[in-house]
Scaffold this motif. Structure first.
Motif, PDB file in Angstrom:
ATOM      1  N   VAL A  71      23.028  -4.330   1.829  1.00 55.26           N
ATOM      2  CA  VAL A  71      21.629  -4.291   1.404  1.00 55.26           C
ATOM      3  C   VAL A  71      21.361  -5.312   0.306  1.00 55.26           C
ATOM      4  N   LYS A  72      20.101  -5.676   0.199  1.00 53.24           N
ATOM      5  CA  LYS A  72      19.646  -6.491  -0.915  1.00 53.24           C
ATOM      6  C   LYS A  72      18.173  -6.169  -1.154  1.00 53.24           C
ATOM      7  N   ASN A  73      17.868  -5.740  -2.369  1.00 52.65           N
ATOM      8  CA  ASN A  73      16.494  -5.432  -2.773  1.00 52.65           C
ATOM      9  C   ASN A  73      15.795  -4.473  -1.803  1.00 52.65           C
ATOM     10  N   GLU A  74      16.399  -3.337  -1.579  1.00 56.46           N
ATOM     11  CA  GLU A  74      15.847  -2.329  -0.672  1.00 56.46           C
ATOM     12  C   GLU A  74      15.363  -1.078  -1.405  1.00 56.46           C
ATOM     13  N   GLU A  75      14.913  -1.240  -2.621  1.00 55.97           N
ATOM     14  CA  GLU A  75      14.461  -0.110  -3.433  1.00 55.97           C
ATOM     15  C   GLU A  75      13.409   0.731  -2.719  1.00 55.97           C
ATOM     16  N   ARG A  76      12.517   0.105  -2.002  1.00 50.72           N
ATOM     17  CA  ARG A  76      11.428   0.839  -1.336  1.00 50.72           C
ATOM     18  C   ARG A  76      11.905   1.629  -0.127  1.00 50.72           C
ATOM     19  N   ASN A  77      12.897   1.142   0.600  1.00 40.84           N
ATOM     20  CA  ASN A  77      13.300   1.764   1.858  1.00 40.84           C
ATOM     21  C   ASN A  77      14.572   2.606   1.775  1.00 40.84           C
ATOM     22  N   LEU A  78      15.422   2.303   0.835  1.00 38.85           N
ATOM     23  CA  LEU A  78      16.738   2.931   0.782  1.00 38.85           C
ATOM     24  C   LEU A  78      16.719   4.449   0.577  1.00 38.85           C
TER      25      LEU A  78
ATOM     26  N   GLU B  91      30.333  10.287   4.362  1.00 42.82           N
ATOM     27  CA  GLU B  91      30.272   9.444   3.169  1.00 42.82           C
ATOM     28  C   GLU B  91      29.330   8.290   3.440  1.00 42.82           C
ATOM     29  N   MET B  92      28.785   7.741   2.348  1.00 48.95           N
ATOM     30  CA  MET B  92      27.886   6.596   2.448  1.00 48.95           C
ATOM     31  C   MET B  92      28.422   5.495   1.545  1.00 48.95           C
ATOM     32  N   ILE B  93      28.508   4.309   2.101  1.00 43.99           N
ATOM     33  CA  ILE B  93      28.983   3.149   1.361  1.00 43.99           C
ATOM     34  C   ILE B  93      27.897   2.089   1.433  1.00 43.99           C
ATOM     35  N   VAL B  94      27.456   1.628   0.279  1.00 40.30           N
ATOM     36  CA  VAL B  94      26.415   0.611   0.211  1.00 40.30           C
ATOM     37  C   VAL B  94      27.004  -0.621  -0.462  1.00 40.30           C
ATOM     38  N   VAL B  95      26.896  -1.736   0.209  1.00 39.45           N
ATOM     39  CA  VAL B  95      27.346  -3.011  -0.340  1.00 39.45           C
ATOM     40  C   VAL B  95      26.095  -3.782  -0.743  1.00 39.45           C
ATOM     41  N   ALA B  96      25.907  -3.941  -2.039  1.00 38.57           N
ATOM     42  CA  ALA B  96      24.737  -4.644  -2.560  1.00 38.57           C
ATOM     43  C   ALA B  96      25.089  -6.113  -2.721  1.00 38.57           C
ATOM     44  N   THR B  97      24.240  -6.954  -2.173  1.00 36.18           N
ATOM     45  CA  THR B  97      24.522  -8.390  -2.173  1.00 36.18           C
ATOM     46  C   THR B  97      23.566  -9.136  -3.101  1.00 36.18           C
ATOM     47  N   GLY B  98      23.598  -8.756  -4.373  1.00 41.07           N
ATOM     48  CA  GLY B  98      22.778  -9.465  -5.357  1.00 41.07           C
ATOM     49  C   GLY B  98      21.384  -8.897  -5.544  1.00 41.07           C
ATOM     50  N   SER B  99      21.229  -7.617  -5.373  1.00 44.02           N
ATOM     51  CA  SER B  99      19.916  -6.993  -5.574  1.00 44.02           C
ATOM     52  C   SER B  99      19.444  -7.181  -7.010  1.00 44.02           C
ATOM     53  N   THR B 100      18.150  -7.448  -7.153  1.00 39.47           N
ATOM     54  CA  THR B 100      17.562  -7.591  -8.481  1.00 39.47           C
ATOM     55  C   THR B 100      16.634  -6.427  -8.809  1.00 39.47           C
ATOM     56  N   ASP B 101      16.502  -5.478  -7.892  1.00 36.97           N
ATOM     57  CA  ASP B 101      15.697  -4.282  -8.145  1.00 36.97           C
ATOM     58  C   ASP B 101      16.628  -3.096  -8.415  1.00 36.97           C
ATOM     59  N   ARG B 102      16.175  -1.883  -8.214  1.00 34.69           N
ATOM     60  CA  ARG B 102      16.985  -0.697  -8.504  1.00 34.69           C
ATOM     61  C   ARG B 102      17.726  -0.172  -7.272  1.00 34.69           C
TER      62      ARG B 102
ATOM     63  N   PHE C  92      29.180  -0.915  -3.920  1.00 36.08           N
ATOM     64  CA  PHE C  92      30.022  -2.073  -4.208  1.00 36.08           C
ATOM     65  C   PHE C  92      29.117  -3.288  -4.306  1.00 36.08           C
ATOM     66  N   GLU C  93      29.364  -4.125  -5.300  1.00 37.43           N
ATOM     67  CA  GLU C  93      28.604  -5.354  -5.491  1.00 37.43           C
ATOM     68  C   GLU C  93      29.428  -6.508  -4.935  1.00 37.43           C
ATOM     69  N   VAL C  94      28.878  -7.221  -3.976  1.00 40.51           N
ATOM     70  CA  VAL C  94      29.554  -8.363  -3.361  1.00 40.51           C
ATOM     71  C   VAL C  94      28.563  -9.512  -3.278  1.00 40.51           C
ATOM     72  N   ALA C  95      28.976 -10.678  -3.700  1.00 43.02           N
ATOM     73  CA  ALA C  95      28.089 -11.839  -3.631  1.00 43.02           C
ATOM     74  C   ALA C  95      27.836 -12.208  -2.181  1.00 43.02           C
ATOM     75  N   TRP C  96      26.591 -12.506  -1.866  1.00 39.19           N
ATOM     76  CA  TRP C  96      26.212 -12.889  -0.508  1.00 39.19           C
ATOM     77  C   TRP C  96      26.763 -14.274  -0.196  1.00 39.19           C
ATOM     78  N   LYS C  97      27.411 -14.411   0.968  1.00 40.82           N
ATOM     79  CA  LYS C  97      28.021 -15.687   1.353  1.00 40.82           C
ATOM     80  C   LYS C  97      27.348 -16.293   2.570  1.00 40.82           C
ATOM     81  N   GLY C  98      26.162 -15.818   2.904  1.00 38.23           N
ATOM     82  CA  GLY C  98      25.397 -16.437   3.963  1.00 38.23           C
ATOM     83  C   GLY C  98      25.610 -15.866   5.345  1.00 38.23           C
ATOM     84  N   ASP C  99      26.492 -14.865   5.508  1.00 38.35           N
ATOM     85  CA  ASP C  99      26.644 -14.236   6.823  1.00 38.35           C
ATOM     86  C   ASP C  99      27.128 -12.788   6.655  1.00 38.35           C
ATOM     87  N   PHE C 100      27.082 -12.040   7.754  1.00 40.33           N
ATOM     88  CA  PHE C 100      27.449 -10.625   7.713  1.00 40.33           C
ATOM     89  C   PHE C 100      28.915 -10.374   8.068  1.00 40.33           C
ATOM     90  N   SER C 101      29.690 -11.388   8.293  1.00 46.23           N
ATOM     91  CA  SER C 101      31.066 -11.165   8.752  1.00 46.23           C
ATOM     92  C   SER C 101      32.027 -10.775   7.672  1.00 46.23           C
TER      93      SER C 101
END
Length: 174
Positions: free
Chosen positions: A121-128, A141-152, A165-174
């Motif tokens: 996810v990234k910046n999904e405060e409204r939908n998450l 269990e639920m695992i959320v990988v945040a890729t640089g979100s700037t919201d909550r 988990f916070e992971v930097a976005w590298k341009g693809d989902f692989s």
């Protein structure tokens, strides 16, 4: 005190949607330590007035004062869906979630399969919140990988029981 509390209780029962009645009744209940009876009345009032923010938050307060953290967190999650996630309710959600811990699967001793939700996810405060609330009953269990979100996004995911988990976005989902 007994007579006054009884009158405040009657006032609350007759007009639970009046915020002064709810606040006065809560003050009396807190002074006398009669949370169980108040919980019953507030539960009924919440059912009759599900969109009343004061009733929702007062009911959460009563549950927390009784250390009924699981129930309080369910009410907090519902309130986030209905009223939105302001800083106060989000802080309360995270504080209660800290006491309970994330929603996690226990090792299966019965051989029963378990199911994990993994989301990028990234910046999904409204939908998450709605997404996690809807899927929660179906997963272990639920695992959320945040890729640089700037919201909550990260805070909301934690509040709803996800491991984040916070992971930097590298341009693809692989």
């Amino acid at each position: 005190q007994e007579t006054g509390a009884g009158l405040l209780e009657k006032g609350f029962i007759l007009s639970p949607e009046v915020s002064d009645n709810a606040a006065s009744y809560l003050a009396a209940v807190t002074t006398l330590g009669r949370f169980e009876k108040a919980e019953e009345f507030f539960r009924e009032a919440r059912a009759l007035h599900p969109l009343n923010r004061t009733l929702a938050f007062t009911f959460i307060d009563i549950l927390l004062k009784q250390e009924k953290y699981d129930q309080a967190l369910q009410e907090i999650e519902q309130s986030i869906l209905i009223f939105g996630a302001d800083d106060t309710i989000l802080a309360a959600a995270l504080e209660v979630r800290e006491k309970i811990g994330p929603q996690q699967t226990a090792p299966s001793r019965t051989g029963k399969a378990t199911l994990s939700l993994c989301m990028i996810v990234k910046n999904e405060e409204r939908n998450l919140p709605k997404c996690l609330m809807n899927v929660k009953p179906a997963v272990d269990e639920m695992i959320v990988v945040a890729t640089g979100s700037t919201d909550r996004t990260r805070e909301l995911a934690r509040a709803f029981g996800a491991q984040v988990f916070e992971v930097a976005w590298k341009g693809d989902f692989s």
